[in-house]
Motif scaffolding. Structure first.
Motif, mmCIF file in Angstrom:
data_model
loop_
_atom_site.group_PDB
_atom_site.id
_atom_site.type_symbol
_atom_site.label_atom_id
_atom_site.label_comp_id
_atom_site.label_asym_id
_atom_site.label_seq_id
_atom_site.Cartn_x
_atom_site.Cartn_y
_atom_site.Cartn_z
ATOM 1 N N GLY A 1 0.762 -1.242 0.000
ATOM 2 C CA GLY A 1 0.000 0.000 0.000
ATOM 3 C C GLY A 1 0.786 1.281 0.000
ATOM 4 N N LEU A 2 1.940 1.265 -0.636
ATOM 5 C CA LEU A 2 2.726 2.499 -0.736
ATOM 6 C C LEU A 2 1.924 3.593 -1.432
ATOM 7 N N ASP A 3 1.031 3.195 -2.333
ATOM 8 C CA ASP A 3 0.223 4.169 -3.061
ATOM 9 C C ASP A 3 -0.833 4.847 -2.179
ATOM 10 N N GLN A 4 -1.064 4.305 -0.987
ATOM 11 C CA GLN A 4 -2.035 4.888 -0.067
ATOM 12 C C GLN A 4 -1.433 5.950 0.837
ATOM 13 N N ILE A 5 -0.106 6.060 0.815
ATOM 14 C CA ILE A 5 0.570 7.093 1.606
ATOM 15 C C ILE A 5 1.494 7.868 0.669
ATOM 16 N N ASP A 6 1.812 9.063 1.047
ATOM 17 C CA ASP A 6 2.551 9.970 0.154
ATOM 18 C C ASP A 6 3.991 10.113 0.632
ATOM 19 N N LEU A 7 4.832 9.162 0.237
ATOM 20 C CA LEU A 7 6.236 9.198 0.646
ATOM 21 C C LEU A 7 7.123 9.646 -0.509
ATOM 22 N N ASP A 8 8.062 10.520 -0.213
ATOM 23 C CA ASP A 8 9.054 10.896 -1.211
ATOM 24 C C ASP A 8 9.992 9.708 -1.429
ATOM 25 N N MET A 9 10.421 9.539 -2.670
ATOM 26 C CA MET A 9 11.300 8.427 -3.009
ATOM 27 C C MET A 9 12.659 8.944 -3.474
ATOM 28 N N ALA A 10 13.665 8.136 -3.274
ATOM 29 C CA ALA A 10 15.004 8.408 -3.802
ATOM 30 C C ALA A 10 15.262 7.314 -4.829
ATOM 31 N N GLY A 11 14.812 7.549 -6.062
ATOM 32 C CA GLY A 11 14.849 6.491 -7.062
ATOM 33 C C GLY A 11 13.836 5.430 -6.691
ATOM 34 N N LYS A 12 14.284 4.196 -6.567
ATOM 35 C CA LYS A 12 13.387 3.100 -6.206
ATOM 36 C C LYS A 12 13.315 2.876 -4.699
ATOM 37 N N PHE A 13 14.079 3.661 -3.941
ATOM 38 C CA PHE A 13 14.115 3.511 -2.491
ATOM 39 C C PHE A 13 13.283 4.587 -1.795
ATOM 40 N N ILE A 14 12.905 4.321 -0.546
ATOM 41 C CA ILE A 14 12.205 5.322 0.256
ATOM 42 C C ILE A 14 13.224 6.344 0.753
ATOM 43 N N LYS A 15 12.931 7.595 0.536
ATOM 44 C CA LYS A 15 13.853 8.657 0.938
ATOM 45 C C LYS A 15 13.750 8.908 2.438
ATOM 46 N N ILE A 16 14.904 8.960 3.112
ATOM 47 C CA ILE A 16 14.950 9.216 4.557
ATOM 48 C C ILE A 16 16.003 10.268 4.864
#
Length: 462
Positions: A279-294
């Motif tokens: 459900g990544l599409d249900q939350i609005d997370l910034d990405m760093a390419g194919k990875f989750i940006k932190i």
């Protein structure tokens, strides 16, 4: 099914997730962890631990086989050995079972509630978990995403007989007579060398100009030499194109077509973050390419959601995930924490082993003038008594104040030096600190001290 509310929800019980949950539980945080498989994730179940078990078994078998040939310099002769791979796999599985059971026990001890099933986000604070008894809704103040990574599948070599990933390779019931390995990185060479020692005829196909390209050529030279000694054929600059019958189709470096007869094709071209299906599409997370940006505290772009481990990018190391998980738990508990990946060591369990921590010589040169000290194991008494003279320890430091920037080693058993290398960088050691530390004799660790002495201009044993 009754809803669960908690302060902290951890999605994924791999090294990062379970460490985060355990530490949170120790700090008195009401914690729930969700895992679809067994605790321990890829590392404990189908990665780090089982692969090292198989590598050790292969090493032991090769030692005995060498002795059976009557050519052992130790003067030991034995009858020809026989390998029962099924029994070896059962021993490996026993180790995995003990460790995963141990993780489950530690979570229980820390008063962490474990929910078995697949979690899917409904919003930034709520997930639905499909369990054996139905859908479980969990609401949390803070969520940690620790979904890990999976083997990359090539579209023209989809997994399925005879194409396998490292997971299937670690569960084979018999040693393939012929094994083709697509990908000459650390996973491919670790397993390829192990199967070669167990009797397989191994061919490695690597698209880049050399194997283990993430390491400098000088560091990998002893490994390349050992590949030849094991009879492993290495094709560099070559591209796998597909499979036809019992052959891997390859385009060689000079553009010609080749067929490699093989029983199994092991594809080890890297790992990808698991970002689909929850459900990544249900939350609005910034990405760093194919990875989750932190950020440096593993915060994502959404308040109250953290991400740790392989899903956040390189380096994809279990101990990196563990360090991140521990830190996040303490941040959630109100502690002031941050972390720095520069001192994290990385180990490649080839033969011989590779260890790197900090900057390479080339990376360090980009920052200014440096000093390099290198000590060969050919001059180390303990390495000689273990027939492990091939390799060295190298220390890279600033020329002006001698601050250590990086440490590398290649040699038999050098993985155990990783702790010393990481500690030196974490503590901000200078060459004089390492050189002035009395190292036990006879040990391979003396090579670390001697490398620092060499950089200072006064090595004692070379």
């Amino acid at each position: 099914m009754k809803e669960i509310s908690c302060k902290l929800l951890v999605i994924g019980a791999g090294p990062g997730g379970y460490v985060c949950a355990i530490r949170a539980g120790q700090l008195g945080i009401d914690t729930v962890i969700v895992e679809a498989g067994k605790p321990g994730g890829t590392c404990l179940n189908v990665g780090c631990i089982p692969s090292k078990a198989m590598i050790h078994a292969a090493e032991e078998f090769e030692k005995v086989a060498h002795m059976a040939g009557g050519s052992s310099p130790l003067g030991i002769s034995v009858a020809a050995p026989v390998l029962d791979l099924g029994k070896t796999v059962a021993w490996k599985d026993g180790i995995v079972s003990r460790l995963t059971g141990g993780v489950a026990g530690l979570l229980k001890k820390a008063k962490v509630k474990t929910v078995h099933g697949w979690a899917t986000f409904r919003d930034g604070k709520t997930v639905a978990v499909e369990t054996e008894t139905g859908t479980q809704i969990i609401r949390a103040e803070t969520v940690v995403i620790a979904t890990g990574s999976a083997s990359v599948e090539l579209p023209f070599l989809p997994f399925g007989r005879p194409v396998i990933s490292s997971t299937e390779a670690l569960a084979l019931s018999e040693v393939p007579k012929k094994l083709a390995v697509v990908g000459g990185g650390y996973i491919g060479l670790e397993l390829g060398m192990a199967f070669a020692k167990m009797g397989a005829a191994v061919t490695v196909v690597e698209a880049l100009p050399r194997v283990l390209a993430q390491y400098d050529a000088e560091l990998t030279r002893p490994v390349v030499k050992r590949l030849t000694q094991l009879g492993i054929e290495v094709m560099v600059g070559a591209n796998a194109k597909g499979v036809k019958g019992d052959a891997l189709l390859v385009e060689t470096a000079d553009g010609k077509s080749a067929r490699i007869a093989t029983d199994k094709i092991l594809v080890t071209v890297g790992r990808k973050p698991v970002t689909e299906g929850w459900g990544l599409d249900q939350i609005d997370l910034d990405m760093a390419g194919k990875f989750i940006k932190i950020d440096d505290q593993c915060r994502t772009s959404m308040r109250g959601i953290y991400a740790i481990g392989d899903v956040t990018g390189e380096p994809m190391l279990a101990h990196r995930a563990m360090a991140q998980g521990e830190m996040v738990a303490e941040i959630v508990a109100g502690h002031k924490r941050s972390w720095d990946k520069r001192s994290i060591p990385a180990v490649c369990f080839t033969d011989p082993e590779l260890v790197t921590a900090g900057l390479t010589p080339e990376e360090a040169k980009a920052l200014g003038e440096i000093k390099i000290g290198q000590f060969p194991f050919a001059a180390n008494g303990r390495a000689m008594t273990k027939l492990g003279e091939d390799g060295f320890v190298r220390v890279v430091a600033r020329a002006d104040n001698h601050l250590v920037l990086g440490i590398q080693a290649v040699g038999q058993g050098v993985s155990e030096l990783a702790a010393a290398f990481g500690l030196a960088l974490e503590m901000g050691a200078r060459l004089e600190d390492i050189a002035g530390t009395v190292h036990a004799h006879p040990t391979q660790g003396e090579g670390f001290q001697e490398a620092a002495l060499k950089a200072l201009g006064h090595a004692l044993h070379i």
